[in-house]
Design an enzyme around this catalytic site. Structure first.
Site, mmCIF file in Angstrom:
data_model
loop_
_atom_site.group_PDB
_atom_site.id
_atom_site.type_symbol
_atom_site.label_atom_id
_atom_site.label_comp_id
_atom_site.label_asym_id
_atom_site.label_seq_id
_atom_site.Cartn_x
_atom_site.Cartn_y
_atom_site.Cartn_z
ATOM 1 N N HIS A 1 -4.383 -8.369 6.124
ATOM 2 C CA HIS A 1 -3.058 -8.776 5.643
ATOM 3 C C HIS A 1 -2.922 -10.286 5.625
ATOM 4 O O HIS A 1 -2.215 -10.849 4.792
ATOM 5 C CB HIS A 1 -1.960 -8.086 6.445
ATOM 6 C CG HIS A 1 -1.820 -6.659 6.048
ATOM 7 N ND1 HIS A 1 -2.446 -5.643 6.715
ATOM 8 C CD2 HIS A 1 -1.197 -6.085 4.984
ATOM 9 C CE1 HIS A 1 -2.200 -4.494 6.094
ATOM 10 N NE2 HIS A 1 -1.443 -4.728 5.044
ATOM 11 N N ARG B 1 6.261 -3.545 0.020
ATOM 12 C CA ARG B 1 5.951 -3.377 1.448
ATOM 13 C C ARG B 1 7.200 -3.755 2.235
ATOM 14 O O ARG B 1 7.732 -4.850 2.044
ATOM 15 C CB ARG B 1 4.810 -4.316 1.862
ATOM 16 C CG ARG B 1 3.452 -4.004 1.239
ATOM 17 C CD ARG B 1 2.391 -4.984 1.743
ATOM 18 N NE ARG B 1 1.035 -4.568 1.426
ATOM 19 C CZ ARG B 1 0.304 -5.052 0.418
ATOM 20 N NH1 ARG B 1 0.800 -5.977 -0.390
ATOM 21 N NH2 ARG B 1 -0.928 -4.622 0.216
ATOM 22 N N ARG C 1 7.721 1.385 -0.313
ATOM 23 C CA ARG C 1 6.899 2.074 0.683
ATOM 24 C C ARG C 1 7.621 2.043 2.020
ATOM 25 O O ARG C 1 8.097 0.994 2.450
ATOM 26 C CB ARG C 1 5.541 1.367 0.808
ATOM 27 C CG ARG C 1 4.622 2.061 1.804
ATOM 28 C CD ARG C 1 3.283 1.366 1.901
ATOM 29 N NE ARG C 1 3.393 0.104 2.602
ATOM 30 C CZ ARG C 1 2.374 -0.741 2.788
ATOM 31 N NH1 ARG C 1 1.194 -0.465 2.279
ATOM 32 N NH2 ARG C 1 2.531 -1.855 3.448
ATOM 33 N N GLU D 1 -4.883 6.628 1.050
ATOM 34 C CA GLU D 1 -5.635 5.546 1.694
ATOM 35 C C GLU D 1 -6.404 6.030 2.922
ATOM 36 O O GLU D 1 -6.984 5.235 3.642
ATOM 37 C CB GLU D 1 -4.704 4.391 2.071
ATOM 38 C CG GLU D 1 -3.517 4.786 2.921
ATOM 39 C CD GLU D 1 -2.552 3.630 3.175
ATOM 40 O OE1 GLU D 1 -2.899 2.460 2.957
ATOM 41 O OE2 GLU D 1 -1.412 3.918 3.619
ATOM 42 N N ASN E 1 -7.427 -0.875 -0.035
ATOM 43 C CA ASN E 1 -7.734 -1.713 1.140
ATOM 44 C C ASN E 1 -8.012 -0.839 2.354
ATOM 45 O O ASN E 1 -9.010 -1.009 3.050
ATOM 46 C CB ASN E 1 -6.561 -2.645 1.470
ATOM 47 C CG ASN E 1 -6.099 -3.441 0.280
ATOM 48 O OD1 ASN E 1 -6.858 -3.644 -0.648
ATOM 49 N ND2 ASN E 1 -4.849 -3.885 0.288
ATOM 50 N N ASP E 2 -7.122 0.111 2.584
ATOM 51 C CA ASP E 2 -7.333 0.996 3.727
ATOM 52 C C ASP E 2 -8.339 2.095 3.413
ATOM 53 O O ASP E 2 -9.115 2.487 4.283
ATOM 54 C CB ASP E 2 -6.002 1.623 4.178
ATOM 55 C CG ASP E 2 -5.268 0.689 5.127
ATOM 56 O OD1 ASP E 2 -5.909 0.139 6.032
ATOM 57 O OD2 ASP E 2 -4.058 0.495 4.944
ATOM 58 N N ARG F 1 -11.025 -3.584 8.248
ATOM 59 C CA ARG F 1 -10.783 -4.499 7.130
ATOM 60 C C ARG F 1 -10.587 -5.940 7.573
ATOM 61 O O ARG F 1 -10.625 -6.857 6.764
ATOM 62 C CB ARG F 1 -9.599 -4.016 6.280
ATOM 63 C CG ARG F 1 -8.289 -4.005 7.012
ATOM 64 C CD ARG F 1 -7.248 -3.198 6.244
ATOM 65 N NE ARG F 1 -6.382 -4.023 5.425
ATOM 66 C CZ ARG F 1 -5.313 -3.582 4.763
ATOM 67 N NH1 ARG F 1 -4.998 -2.299 4.807
ATOM 68 N NH2 ARG F 1 -4.573 -4.396 4.053
ATOM 69 N N CYS G 1 -2.874 0.435 -5.961
ATOM 70 C CA CYS G 1 -2.100 -0.702 -5.460
ATOM 71 C C CYS G 1 -2.887 -1.561 -4.463
ATOM 72 O O CYS G 1 -2.381 -2.562 -3.982
ATOM 73 C CB CYS G 1 -0.792 -0.235 -4.819
ATOM 74 S SG CYS G 1 -1.037 0.802 -3.367
HETATM 75 C C1 PEP Z 1 -3.808 -0.567 0.854
HETATM 76 O O1 PEP Z 1 -4.088 -0.109 1.965
HETATM 77 O O2 PEP Z 1 -4.635 -0.664 -0.078
HETATM 78 C C2 PEP Z 1 -2.445 -1.046 0.563
HETATM 79 C C3 PEP Z 1 -2.062 -1.311 -0.664
HETATM 80 O O3 PEP Z 1 -1.592 -1.245 1.585
HETATM 81 P P1 PEP Z 1 -1.744 -2.340 2.728
HETATM 82 O O4 PEP Z 1 -2.697 -3.395 2.229
HETATM 83 O O5 PEP Z 1 -0.372 -2.863 2.974
HETATM 84 O O6 PEP Z 1 -2.284 -1.582 3.880
HETATM 85 MG MG MG Z 2 -2.638 0.459 3.430
#
Ligand code: PEP
Ligand code: MG
Length: 461
Positions: free
Chosen positions: A76, A183, A219, A318, A341-342, A352, A389
């Site tokens: 993040h 978010r 979300r 995710e 991402n997750d 990550r 996303c």
């Molecule tokens: C993800 O996990 O890809 C996502 C879009 O949410 P975040 O990056 O906030 O975990």
């Molecule tokens: Mg996520």
């Protein structure tokens, strides 16, 4: 030369300001603020570890670039740097030892290179490269207000990820066709307490009205992992990313969850609002949530509040479990949004935010691509929409693969909207399908990337 993971494109040249925290510790906010207080505009900040909050503070400093030893490209902290448009490279091993305060540094966010004390020829070549990059940014401005259309005329859409009112305004300026992921962690942490129902309703309503009928997907609270709210009683966990996160926390804190759902529902009376649930792993969670929403709707109706009774409720896909179960989960959801991402972190078993395993954080790992294909196929059979996303949605090398799988909705950082739109305009559905079916036959990440590079070269893109 040092190198690391690409976080945010662009080329920064400036004088280093080095901030090193000992070991794995994140500096306290006070220590960090004191350390950067004398940083000059145009500096390149070199740090060992930064939280998303600390990166956010850099908005007041107009820095030229950011080099971070840790963090991971999908952390993040990295996402905040990207949203601020700072050329940034993360996972640069020993950066705070190799670079000294006052050194000239070049940050090349296009390939993850960092030059410490570069020769004059390198500085000259990078000044030229920077000019070219800025010219490309100018060209991209032409895509801001266009519709998103693929080369064969197929329509698609590029929406934005946002986390506060400012980023929603940014999304509008950059030509985002909606907010594909709002978010709410920032919003809910702003006041040092969870805002009450009225306050949240006001914010969601403001976003909906600012977007003037375009879709907005909020979300629900995705707390845990690397995101904590200091005023919540989150217990320290040995494996926070595998712990009390996202929907698990919300379902265990009905008061907080109900307040948020009531506020989203009330705001839905004013526009095109959907609810997205993070960190879903199993069907029971979606069923619990839908019955909770059903109860909340009935309360709101009794209390005389307006809301959209047909509001869509979807899941971020995710976790490996949600992805594997996509065919069944689709029956419980109005839409999916793939959080790459997750998804990558969990499927590859690679944190990550951990630079030592950053090499595994790749969307072109065959396991990830196969799973995504399964998600798109499952959603198509069930007749629900899928967007992407996660950060992969703004990677020009990955966009045609996603389009080939059937993706027509991309939700990205506002600064990436035009580039995603341009990339889509360069691919027909047929070519994208061919690319995605060809890469599915390749079992090695690097070979997949090599194949994409070859195709890009042949097409002169
Ligand atoms: C993800 O996990 O890809 C996502 C879009 O949410 P975040 O990056 O906030 O975990
Ligand atoms: Mg996520």
């Amino acid at each position: 030369m040092l190198n690391g993971s690409v976080v945010s494109k662009g080329i920064g040249i400036g004088i280093a300001k080095v901030i090193s925290s000992k070991g794995n510790e994140v500096m306290s906010n006070e220590e960090y603020i004191a350390a950067i207080s004398d940083m000059k505009p145009g500096a390149v900040l070199v740090a060992s570890r930064l939280t998303p909050y600390l990166v956010g503070l850099l908005k007041d400093y107009s820095i030229a670039g950011l080099v971070c030893e840790n963090g991971g490209m999908a952390s993040h902290s990295a996402l905040v740097a990207k949203s601020m448009g700072i050329p940034a490279v993360y996972d640069v091993v020993r950066a705070t030892e190799e670079i000294a305060d006052g050194d000239t540094v070049i940050v090349d966010g296009s390939n993850g290179y960092v030059y410490e004390r570069p020769d004059p020829e390198i500085v000259a070549s990078y000044s030229a490269k920077r000019k070219k990059y800025l010219a490309d940014l100018e060209e991209l401005k032409g895509y801001r207000n266009l519709k998103t259309v693929m080369a064969d005329g197929t329509e698609a859409s590029v929406l934005c990820n946002a986390s506060d009112i400012l980023s929603v305004m940014h999304a509008i300026d950059e030509g985002g066709e909606g907010i594909g992921l709002f978010r709410t962690e920032n919003l809910l942490s702003g006041e040092g307490r969870i805002p009450d129902e009225e306050e949240q309703t006001r914010v969601y309503s403001r976003i909906v009205s600012a977007m003037k009928g375009k879709e907005v997907t909020v979300r629900t609270l995705d707390i845990g992992g690397d995101k904590s709210l200091p005023f919540l009683d989150l217990e320290k966990e040995d494996n926070p990313f595998l712990g009390y996160r996202g929907v698990r926390y919300s379902l265990g804190h009905r008061d907080i969850f109900t307040t948020q759902l009531r506020a989203i529902l009330r705001a839905s009376a004013g526009g095109n609002l959907s609810i997205m649930i993070p960190m879903v792993t199993c069907i029971e969670e979606m069923r619990n949530i839908k019955s909770l929403i059903h109860e909340i709707k009935s309360d709101l109706r009794d209390e005389g509040f307006d809301f959209n009774d047909d509001i869509k409720v979807g899941a971020t896909i995710e976790t490996p479990s949600a992805a594997i179960m996509a065919d069944k989960l689709a029956g419980e959801c109005d839409f999916f949004s793939i959080g790459t991402n997750d998804l990558i972190q969990y499927v590859m078993s690679a944190d990550r935010g951990n630079s030592r395993v950053a090499y595994l954080q790749s969307v072109t790992q065959p396991s990830i691509l196969r799973l995504m294909k399964h998600i798109f196929d499952s959603a198509k059979t069930a007749g629900i929409e899928v967007s992407v996303c996660g950060e992969a949605a703004s990677d020009p090398e990955v966009i045609p693969i996603l389009a080939g799988f059937g993706c027509r909705k991309f939700s990205v950082n506002p600064l990436s909207v035009s580039e995603v739109r341009r990339t889509l305009s360069e691919w027909s559905v047929e070519d994208a399908r061919k690319l995605s079916s060809d890469i599915l036959k390749i079992p090695v990440d690097q070979e997949i990337r090599d194949h994409i590079h070859k195709i890009y070269k042949e097409r002169k893109l």
